[in-house]
Design an enzyme around this catalytic site. Structure first.
Site, short mmCIF file in Angstrom:
data_model
loop_
_atom_site.label_atom_id
_atom_site.label_comp_id
_atom_site.label_asym_id
_atom_site.label_seq_id
_atom_site.Cartn_x
_atom_site.Cartn_y
_atom_site.Cartn_z
CG HIS C 120 -1.78 0.89 1.21
ND1 HIS C 120 -1.87 2.25 2.06
CD2 HIS C 120 -3.37 1.05 1.09
CE1 HIS C 120 -2.98 2.89 1.94
NE2 HIS C 120 -3.99 1.83 1.29
CG ASP C 197 0.57 -2.13 6.46
OD1 ASP C 197 -0.45 -2.45 6.81
OD2 ASP C 197 0.59 -1.75 5.34
CD GLN C 200 -7.82 -4.58 4.66
OE1 GLN C 200 -8.10 -5.21 4.29
NE2 GLN C 200 -7.44 -3.19 3.55
CE LYS C 223 -6.67 0.16 5.95
NZ LYS C 223 -8.34 1.32 5.17
C1 LIG Z 1 -2.56 -2.37 3.32
C2 LIG Z 1 -2.35 -1.37 4.21
N1 LIG Z 1 -1.84 -0.58 4.53
C3 LIG Z 1 -2.32 1.02 5.29
C4 LIG Z 1 -2.72 1.00 5.25
C5 LIG Z 1 -3.04 2.14 5.73
O1 LIG Z 1 -4.42 2.42 6.60
P1 LIG Z 1 -4.47 4.40 7.58
O2 LIG Z 1 -5.33 4.47 5.93
O3 LIG Z 1 -5.81 3.24 7.97
O4 LIG Z 1 -3.80 4.90 7.35
C6 LIG Z 1 -3.95 0.55 4.71
C7 LIG Z 1 -5.85 0.68 3.93
O5 LIG Z 1 -5.54 2.14 3.55
C8 LIG Z 1 -3.94 -1.06 3.76
O6 LIG Z 1 -5.05 -1.45 3.77
#
Ligand SMILES: Cc1ncc(COP(=O)(O)O)c(C=O)c1O
Ligand SMILES: Cc1ncc(COP(=O)(O)O)c(C=O)c1O
Ligand code: FES
Ligand code: FES
Lengths: 404, 147, 404, 147
Positions: C120, C197, C200, C223
């Protein structure tokens, strides 16, 4: 004045140690009106979705509500351009954002960062960290015994070396409202960037960034009826556009390849990751609530309580009030002879009264005044003179116990 | 209300007003500084130890009633005890002020501090002097910081 | 299974474009159960106060609730020590914290940061920024056509130069669950620091940091049924203790003088400013809710829906599903011939169905697969097979309109 | 439902299926790239301009129905117009897709795009080709990014 307001605040009719709560710690965080609490709940109940990228109605609505708050915030602090409003998690993050994304990029060895001796830790520590990284020096405008800034010799502090000036608007210890306009003018005359820590001023009075002329202004939602976890950094668009990003991630990019990324337009460039959506909605409701009352009335009510409290507290012998600026906000720091502030707070607590004891995250100024802590009472739109009477009564009672 | 009366017992108010061994010590064999970051209060503890026996102990600095009383009671309790006994008492005392439980026989006068555990924000006040004592005994030069 | 759960989620009985809402975008953000919404409201109604420094009952209670959530979080991800739990505003901030406070301090020119092609943006951009500051290089473990990592030649990627390895646990595009344990073992064999990370994965399955052996783990509350604006960084206490601070301000210091400051113990060293108190309370309620159902059942429900959806979607001709890892989570990316994902999403929206279209903040992998966007449906504990039927029906309808 | 029908009018679906002037141009006098960061779609617009007259115009790239139809309609509308007329139309068109209002006489076939303003997330789709056109006319080499 400000009638029937207390009914909007569910917590104000609760108890503390089985006594009716007298909440005098709004400088730390304010209570929340029904309208704000409900705005957050009802967002989760009927509008919750991620913003900016959803091709469905729920997300479109959430985006619209979110961006509308940006406009209200802009309006609230007197700027026409919502692109200058960045949502952060609080004043602390706002100031750190500037320290990282402007300071670390633009400051060089021997450059000077100028702050004051009455800053909150959140406007000291980020600069100490910045000096370590950049070799710049941190300087302090001194304060006088009465809790005001010593601006008698500006040339000594505002020099060609001064690159960044960051000042607390209203002291969270003394209540002193600093002449920020004047300071900003000094700063501009030497070409320095200016930041105003408005954590204690935006909740209490009409603040207009265009009139102040500052480059940045930082404040927190939780000190102005809004949820925890939300804050604002105002920045002049031209400066924001030239700044490097702070946090990297989603939302703040325009495109990403394996090698590099390009940045989204402002303010999004500085809002990495899923935004604090519900908290922003709550901030919007808080601003709406304040606007409805009118910031002039909010300020007037604060000033009325302040005057009443200053007189009432002065009548207690062996009680010392710190700071006596003529221009000041609804916050009073004091000590009672032979009663340690933490003991005093503990005794007040027993009578249902919530005040703060400690260094108020402003150790340098406490040290300079030879204090390790004070007791602090702070007032907001929902407080009453009766509560100040209760405070004084409980102080006197405690004093008597300790002087037996 | 009873919790509160427990916290501010007359003994504690008295030790606050008239702290025992509240002065510096010129011929100290051990000394250390203590700092409570929650309030900014600082204290200093001095010891005169011979053959593992605490012959004298004193303190100075700023602090609330809880902290002053705790320090004062610590001095009166420890004079005449061995350093090993002091270390053991430290542990007993720590349990007392965090849980309210402890053997009143071992603890002696320290037992009046049991009310602190109901006021978590004040536990550091009650433990500061003891942490500082420990550092002094271990000849640690760093300032003891309540955890 | 998971009966009567939908009644806990007020928003699920609402509408989207006047049709009953079919919410299939939980990978972006989840809906919130009554229990979480109420926990936040009731905090503001009866327990709101600043934490850690208040000498009054309200603040003591708030502090206790706040710190208890730290314990639940520790428990939830399988670590005994709450000091390893840092509250952040989300996964993005969590990863950036490590990039700034570990990366910028410890990485040197030619050191290597290793991530994967399926990250991501929040696990790419912070490292790109870090390489600029440190001169370290960013390398990518490639992926195969089927959406899994190509780990056939580990020596090529895990070398003496590798100093930090950061991997997505479950892909938010393909659903692929990566063999993080194996990757962490490779990383350890070359002495690299590891970050997972888990944005998910933590919402969907039992995650145990001690079993994984990672040094850091990052995830977001929003999430996993919790409020927006709250996230977690888990870090091994030994490493956290050695790290320099990130944001400077209140709470994170032990003492401050004009010249310098000393840091508070962990985790507070990394929680500058007034905490996200109400959001932490909400996260606690979300974890309690998930624990009550049991993460095994949450996972099983997700897997059931996933299998059902994979079969149902495969039955639609001209529909391509991306990624076919055998170990995968409840997320499906797909495209329909001749229908652009954004048009498809817009047509689904018209039938009340909320899905996501776009690059899902994972542009590098989209580029590699020659895609600019996909449609993504993602499922959580409140979704049903009937909703998947509705999705398929609406897709077929749309396809027909576009192929006339 | 009516909003939706407005958005995906038959004309739009038709232009999507059969975009006009959907190809590259070898003898282009102006060209520019466009990028919609919301979706990642990229397009390229080519112009053949002589004496301020747009004699030919074409585009290629990826995009949704709204973007393709908008590009296609742009090409059919602009051929034979002067560059000044094109710039004016750009403004009219921008107002149309953000507010739904505009002079149908000036806009001509472009008027079918009026439904977009009810779907803010799609406004960028409808404006992308026009921003790119503007950059091409101004001989800007940077990629047009929808604002
Ligand atoms: C795999 C993954 N990493 C990081 C994030 C970032 O999370 P956030 O936007 O809550 O900081 C997300 C979701 O947007 C994600 O799906
Ligand atoms: C003057 C001042 N500046 C900054 C802050 C920090 O704000 P926050 O803790 O919300 O980040 C505060 C309050 O704590 C304050 O009073
Ligand atoms: S308040 Fe400082 S030691 Fe008790
Ligand atoms: S979705 Fe990419 S241009 Fe419309």
């Amino acid at each position: 004045m400000l009638k029937n307001i207390r009914n909007d605040f569910p917590l104000l009719s609760s108890t503390n140690r089985a006594k009716p709560l007298v909440y005098l710690d709004s400088a730390a965080t304010t209570q929340k009106p029904r309208q704000v609490i409900d705005a957050v709940s009802s967002f989760y109940e009927s509008n919750n979705a991620n913003v900016h990228r959803g091709i469905y109605q729920l997300s479109e609505q959430a985006t619209k509500s979110y961006e509308n708050v940006r406009k209200s915030v802009a309006d609230f602090i007197g700027t026409a351009d919502p692109r200058s409003i960045i949502f952060t998690s609080g004043t602390t993050e706002s100031i750190n954002l500037v320290a990282y994304a402007w300071g670390r990029k633009n400051l060089k060895p021997r450059d000077e960062i100028l702050i004051t001796e009455m800053e909150h830790h959140s406007n000291i520590v980020p600069w100490q960290l910045t000096t370590r990284e950049t070799g710049a020096n941190l300087r302090y405008i001194p304060i006088l015994k009465n809790g005001t800034l010593d601006l008698s010799d500006p040339e000594k502090y505002f020099t060609k070396k001064t690159k960044l000036v960051s000042i607390i608007h209203q002291s969270n210890v003394f209540g002193t409202i600093n002449p920020v306009k004047q300071i900003i003018d000094y700063a501009k005359s030497v070409g320095a960037i200016t930041i105003v820590d408005a954590a204690q001023s935006v909740p209490h009075a009409n603040i207009n960034v265009e009139e102040l002329g500052c480059d940045f202004l930082a404040f927190s939602g939780h000190k102005m009826l809004a949820p925890t976890g939300i804050g604002v950094l105002y920045g002049k668009t031209k400066i924001l556009e030239e700044m490097i990003p702070f946090l990297g991630g989603g939302e703040m990019i325009s495109s990403v390849s394996m090698e590099s990324a390009t940045w989204n337009e402002i303010p999004y460039k500085f809002e990495a990751g899923t935004p604090k959506i519900a908290q922003v909605i709550g901030l919007g409701a808080a601003i709406e609530y304040l606007n409805k009352i009118g910031m002039d009335d909010v300020q007037k009510h604060g000033q009325d309580l302040l005057k009443y409290a200053l007189i009432s507290l002065s009548n207690i012998p062996e009680l010392t009030i710190y700071g006596d600026s003529t221009n000041r906000g609804a916050v009073i720091s004091f000590n009672v002879d032979n009663v340690h502030p933490h003991d005093l707070a503990q005794f007040l607590d027993q009578d249902g009264i919530a005040v703060r004891a400690g260094h108020h995250c402003a150790q340098p100024i406490m040290t300079k005044l030879g204090l390790s802590s004070t007791t602090r009472a702070s007032f907001y739109l929902y407080n009453t003179k009766k509560e100040i009477d209760a405070l004084c009564e409980s102080i006197v009672k405690t004093k008597n116990i300790f002087s037996i | 209300m009873d919790d509160f009366r427990d916290l501010y017992q007359q003994v504690i108010l008295d030790h606050n007003q008239n702290p025992r061994h509240f002065h510096s010590m010129d011929n100290a064999t051990h000394e250390a500084d203590g700092h409570n970051p929650l309030c900014g209060d600082q204290i200093k503890v001095y010891l005169f130890v011979e053959d593992n026996l605490i012959k004298d102990i004193s303190f100075e600095g700023s602090g609330c009633a809880i902290s002053k009383a705790s320090s004062s009671l610590m001095t009166t309790t420890l004079i005449g005890k061995t350093t090993d006994e002091a270390t053991k008492l430290f542990e007993e005392y720590q349990t007392l002020i965090t849980t309210g439980k402890g053997d009143t026989k071992t603890l002696g006068k320290l037992a009046v501090m049991s009310g602190v555990h109901k006021f978590p924000a004040r536990v550091k006040c009650a433990i500061l002097s003891w942490h500082t004592l420990k550092n002094a005994l271990n000849n640690k030069n760093e300032t003891a910081i309540t955890e």
